[in-house]
Write an enzyme that holds these catalytic residues in place. Structure first.
Site, PDB file in Angstrom:
ATOM      1  CE  LYS C  66      -4.142   2.059   2.625  1.00  0.00           C
ATOM      2  NZ  LYS C  66      -4.924   1.707   3.909  1.00  0.00           N
ATOM      3  CB  SER C 142      -8.245   3.652   2.911  1.00  0.00           C
ATOM      4  OG  SER C 142      -7.433   2.920   3.984  1.00  0.00           O
ATOM      5  CB  SER C 166      -8.245   0.641   5.938  1.00  0.00           C
ATOM      6  OG  SER C 166      -9.099   2.015   5.997  1.00  0.00           O
TER       7      SER C 166
END
Lengths: 95, 478, 473
Positions: C66, C142, C166
């Site tokens: 990420k 997210s 997330s």
């Protein structure tokens, strides 16, 4: 509790974010809406309840006073938007 | 009108740990800009702080020496404000649960002692350094993250002189603890002051000014003195004082208002989520207490009691930790119950010698034993005069030789035997008939003049007391 | 055989048997990314390699990362304009652990909501990621890029971060496994903080075994993170036991109420029946302060974020809007550098901490956080796990909730309490809606009891096989 535009402006200044008029109007409305939902909390009695800052019962986390390598200057300044010699450069400070 | 002054001091003290508060970068002063930095002290995204054990120990040590109560539960908070010397735009500091509270420091004033309350001693991190140019500023983060203590006094200080004495006493205590350089020039000790005036006897406090930018203890004293005049002037002419921050300009010898920041400050303190709290137990406190040496106040008392010194002498000898240790060695070594000469020699000639060499007494390569040898030769055995003693002292520093040896080599021993002295005295009487006549008519000065002449003729080697006695005797018989 | 379709443990087995090499995995993966990512947009294209070290990059199984986890030599921008071009001078601890384990990380970074602010990956300065199961839908957020990459076989496995759901919510939207470890289990050093007291890094994988394997790699004490916990890390693969007889599982009544999509409800209830039939004992439990979790979260998380994001000030790195005065530079840079959601959260958090409001908002939220944690402590006295839906709905349409932040916040209603309590949780696929969107089952457990999660999830997976259903793109 609700939030008015003047408060939002003050908060935006504290957070150092410029808001143009359109943004200010929009965000003020959204924050008001969100806060009206958050105000649900005020219905709860929280007397004599300890606040939680850390979820785990850890304490006294310390390291030995030992030197570790600092960054080479090239790496320190690698991302600098403006530099002069070894220094970072910022515009004139007028508060 | 008559006013009384109310002063509170806020001292920031850099702790002399090897590494910074939250990372392993060096704390050394005076290195190339931005070379003692890493992702943690630069506040790079993703970096996290881990607190320095020694910084905590030092902080507890200072708080204990200032008679503060160590709080069992203490934590760091974030103090949020934007400034380019603060890489994260928050300072890791302490807010509602500081390390320690409610201490005091006793200061010695002329004829009396005064207790100045310490509100709190808390831990925080230092900010970086800005160098302002005409249209921009340069940022150096080497200092960022050095562990700091903030020592806040109660508004118990009533004059610039007391403020000066408070700082001197505080510095002396901290130096005894060996946890900070306390060097205002290098910024390892910094002091801000809050000052207000009020009519004598008034209960409420007046409007206060915060003073910054003082670079020496004298600067603090001068700035406060200036501010008293300024505020009193305004009050006398019924003008309103505003609460403001003013900067001391040492060159112009005045305080000037700092450009005011718009709006009130709102630091939005909240508990630092990246650092766990500290629980400081009794055994830890006891352990650190053991490392606190005898502090100046106790040492002064002991010097007065054990060595019969005056308060004044003891205080001067004790002010510096190293000098105190040296002095104590000398005082013990000196084989006489009257120790006053030892104090005189250290405070007088030895301190002067250090001052001439721009160093501390303990930096001079003169051991306690060799100093005592010299003092005994002057004061007890009267082998040489005081004046010659000073010359010998300088020679000791230059050559590293002992006092006795120098006296022998240079033939400096005092002449005390009446035979040799009488020869010189006879000559002087003969050469100075006018002074002899003056003496006869009762002018006391004349005797001292004649003694001086004898001393001169003997190149300072004559024993002044013996000269005086013999001279008197001779003059009676002239 | 397309290697990119396999799990990490299958690939490791093949490497061990010398059937394949790491290079082959990389080249297969690159082909897949080239083919699919123009549609899915799971990766951030600008995160190009600054410092290619093939020796590092071709070892073992590549992990997709990420964009908020620092990788030295590779742009790390949190999908925010304000961090444009940021090249961290150091690796996050998890990255060093991946390298030390003989594996590698992909230089391309996964898309995400800017600074992890969001539940749909629509708040990325690079534009949204698309749900591989339906390109018109969001992948969740997210960590939407990480989840979509794993679902589309553009990644073997991936790291995401979870502050309020997330990892788990996008895992459920994309039909993959997502695990949020106990707070303190995985080092946060090098994770660009959103909310320091809530953030954790965790795995997004194709099956439960891979989640256990990746947990083995990334877990453990880190002296650089004061909040990382110094307790031994078990071998999580030892918990992959296909047997849950006698496990005590609670079903919180507050999670099965109005707002829960009927198809999601049905899928979760079916999963519960399945687990019952496998020997787990179920009982209804109560987490009475559940309704306060969202408000508490949006105060604590935004307050911490407002402080954490203050460092983006154009002095040392990132975007800079040149202005004559410092304050104008700050204000203009932050106006242009932060997206709308970031601004909203910074302002909300600043407000919650500001003078006169601290007690009513921040302090109160911290106190209610205590109550929420106590709710879980009470249940875990008698239960090994709690089961809930991961999200009240399946993946929603791109653009559906962007105009109503509060509606978006409420999509995290089932995942947020876990972060407030610091406990671990996992989302595993438990079926599909009629329209073919995945549904996730969430399993919660007490601090450091990841073992129980893995055991329950593994048993469920092995006896249902949802994870074997692959999408066709």
């Amino acid at each position: 509790m609700s939030i008015d535009k003047k408060t939002v402006e003050n908060v935006a200044h504290l957070a150092r974010i410029n808001l143009d008029k359109k943004e200010l109007d929009k965000i003020s409305g959204q924050l008001e809406h969100i806060l009206s939902f958050i105000d649900k909390l005020s219905s709860l009695n929280t007397d004599n309840i300890a606040p939680t800052s850390h979820i785990l019962p850890i304490s006294n986390v310390l390291r030995k006073d030992e030197l570790r390598k600092s960054l080479p200057i090239a790496k320190t300044l690698m991302n600098a938007p403006a530099k002069q010699g070894n220094f970072f450069v910022v515009p004139k400070i007028i508060e | 009108m008559n006013y009384e002054t109310v002063i509170g001091l806020e001292v920031h003290l850099q702790l002399k740990t090897k590494s910074k508060a939250f990372c392993g970068c060096s704390t050394e002063f005076g290195q190339e800009p931005n070379t003692q930095v890493c992702p943690v002290c630069l506040g790079f995204p993703g970096s996290l702080p881990v607190f320095n054990q020694t910084a905590l120990d030092y902080a507890i040590k200072v708080a204990l020496a200032l008679n503060c109560k160590i709080q069992e539960y203490t934590k760091f908070d974030r103090k949020n404000y934007f400034y380019p010397d603060l890489p994260k735009n928050y300072q890791i500091s302490q807010y509602d649960l500081p390390l320690s509270l409610a201490g005091y420091l006793d200061i010695e004033l002329e004829e009396r002692q005064k207790r100045i309350g310490i509100t709190r001693v808390h831990m925080e991190e230092d900010a970086g350094k800005l160098i302002h140019q005409e249209n921009f500023s340069l940022v150096d983060f080497n200092r960022t993250g050095i562990p700091l203590l903030e020592i806040v006094s109660e508004p118990d200080i009533s004059s610039p002189e007391e403020a000066h004495e408070y700082l001197t006493t505080l510095k002396s205590v901290i130096q005894y603890l060996d946890v900070s350089d306390c060097d205002m020039e290098k910024g390892s000790l910094r002091c801000d002051a809050n000052i207000s005036l009020r009519p004598v006897g008034a209960k409420t406090l007046g409007v206060k000014t915060e003073l910054k930018n003082m670079n020496s203890f004298k600067g603090v004293k001068d700035a406060l003195a200036y501010e008293i005049q300024r505020q009193a002037g305004l009050l006398d002419s019924k003008k309103t004082l505003i609460q403001e921050t003013r900067l001391w300009d040492a060159k112009a010898a005045q305080t000037l208002p700092m450009r005011t920041k718009e709006g009130a400050k709102d630091y939005r303190y909240f508990p630092e989520p990246d650092l766990a709290p500290f629980i400081i137990k009794e055994d830890k406190i006891a352990e650190i207490k053991k490392t606190i040496p005898e502090l100046p106040k106790e040492k002064i008392k002991r010097f007065v009691k054990d060595f019969g010194l005056s308060e004044y002498d003891a205080k001067v000898l004790v002010a510096l930790k190293e000098t105190a240790q040296f002095s104590e060695e000398c005082l013990k070594e000196y084989r006489d119950s009257n120790k006053k000469p030892v104090a005189n020699w250290i405070i007088g000639p030895l301190a002067a010698l250090a001052s001439n060499n721009a160093c501390e007494i303990t930096d001079l390569k003169i051991s306690a034993a060799s100093l005592v040898e010299l003092i005994e030769l002057v004061e007890k055995k009267q082998v040489i005069s005081n004046l010659t003693g000073k010359i010998v002292l300088e020679e000791m520093l230059k050559t590293g030789k002992g006092a006795q040896k120098i006296i022998e080599e240079k033939n400096l021993a005092q002449i005390s035997d009446s035979g040799s002295l009488n020869v010189i005295i006879a000559e002087i009487i003969k050469e100075n008939p006018k002074s002899v006549a003056d003496y006869k008519t009762g002018k006391a000065n004349a005797l001292m003049f004649l003694v001086g002449q004898v001393m001169r003729k003997s190149s300072g080697k004559a024993n002044p007391k013996a000269v005086q006695d013999l001279l008197k005797e001779k003059l009676e018989s002239v | 055989m397309e290697l990119s379709r396999l799990t990490a443990h299958e690939l490791l087995e093949k490497i061990r048997n010398k059937e394949i090499t790491s290079e082959q995995i990389h080249s297969d993966l690159n082909k897949k990314i080239e083919e699919l990512d123009p549609k899915v947009k799971a990766y951030v294209r600008t995160s190009h390699t600054l410092n290619p070290e093939p020796s590092v990059n071709l070892k073992g199984i590549p992990v997709s990362i990420k964009d908020n986890i620092c990788t030295e030599g590779y742009h790390t921008e949190c999908c925010s304009k304000i961090l444009a071009g940021f090249n961290p001078p150091y690796n996050a601890t998890v990255i060093n652990r991946i390298i030390a384990s003989g594996n590698s990380f992909l230089g391309l970074k996964c898309n995400m909501d800017e600074f992890a602010f969001g539940s749909s990956t629509e708040n990325s300065c690079f534009g949204p990621t698309h749900n591989p199961w339906n390109l018109e839908c969001v992948p969740g957020g997210s960590s939407g890029g990480s989840a979509a990459a794993v679902a589309a076989d553009e990644a073997i496995w991936a790291l995401g971060t979870d502050t309020g759901g997330s990892i788990r919510q996008p895992a459920s939207f994309c039909g993959v496994v997502g695990l949020k470890p106990t707070y303190g289990r995985v080092s946060r050093f090098g994770l660009i903080a959103f909310a320091s007291s809530l953030d954790q890094i965790g795995p997004l994988t194709k099956d439960v075994r891979d989640a256990a394997l990746l947990m083995n790699i990334i877990s453990g004490y880190d002296a650089n993170d004061s909040t990382s916990v110094n307790t031994p890390v078990p071998d999580y693969t030892k918990d992959l036991i296909n047997d849950i007889k006698g496990m005590r599982v609670g079903i919180p009544k507050e999670y099965f109420v109005k707002g829960l999509d009927p198809e999601v409800k049905a899928a979760v209830e079916e999963a519960i029946s399945k687990l019952k039939s496998l020997g787990a004992q179920f009982k209804e439990v109560s987490l009475p302060h559940t309704e306060y979790a969202v408000p508490v979260y949006y105060i604590i998380a935004t307050a911490e974020a407002s402080s954490n994001l203050a460092r983006f000030d154009a002095v040392q790195y990132g975007l800079r809007e040149d202005q004559k005065s410092l304050i104008d530079m700050y204000k203009k840079t932050r106006q242009l550098g932060f997206g709308d959601e970031a601004k909203r959260r910074i302002l909300l958090g600043t407000f919650a901490l500001s003078h006169g409001y601290y007690d009513a908002y921040y302090l109160r939220a911290q106190k209610v956080r205590t109550l929420i944690k106590q709710d879980f402590d009470n249940v875990f006295k008698d239960f090994d796990c709690i089961i809930t839906p991961t999200s009240p709905t399946p993946a929603f349409k791109i653009g559906e909730k962007t105009d109503d932040p509060l509606k978006m916040y409420l999509s995290d209603i089932y995942t947020i309490s876990v972060n407030l309590a610091g406990i671990p949780a996992i989302s595993v696929p438990c079926g599909f809606t009629k329209k073919g969107l995945p549904v996730g089952l969430q399993i919660l457990s007490q601090h450091f009891n990841e073992g129980a999660l893995l055991r329950l999830a593994y048993t469920y997976e092995q006896n249902t096989g949802w994870h074997k259903i692959k999408l066709k793109l």
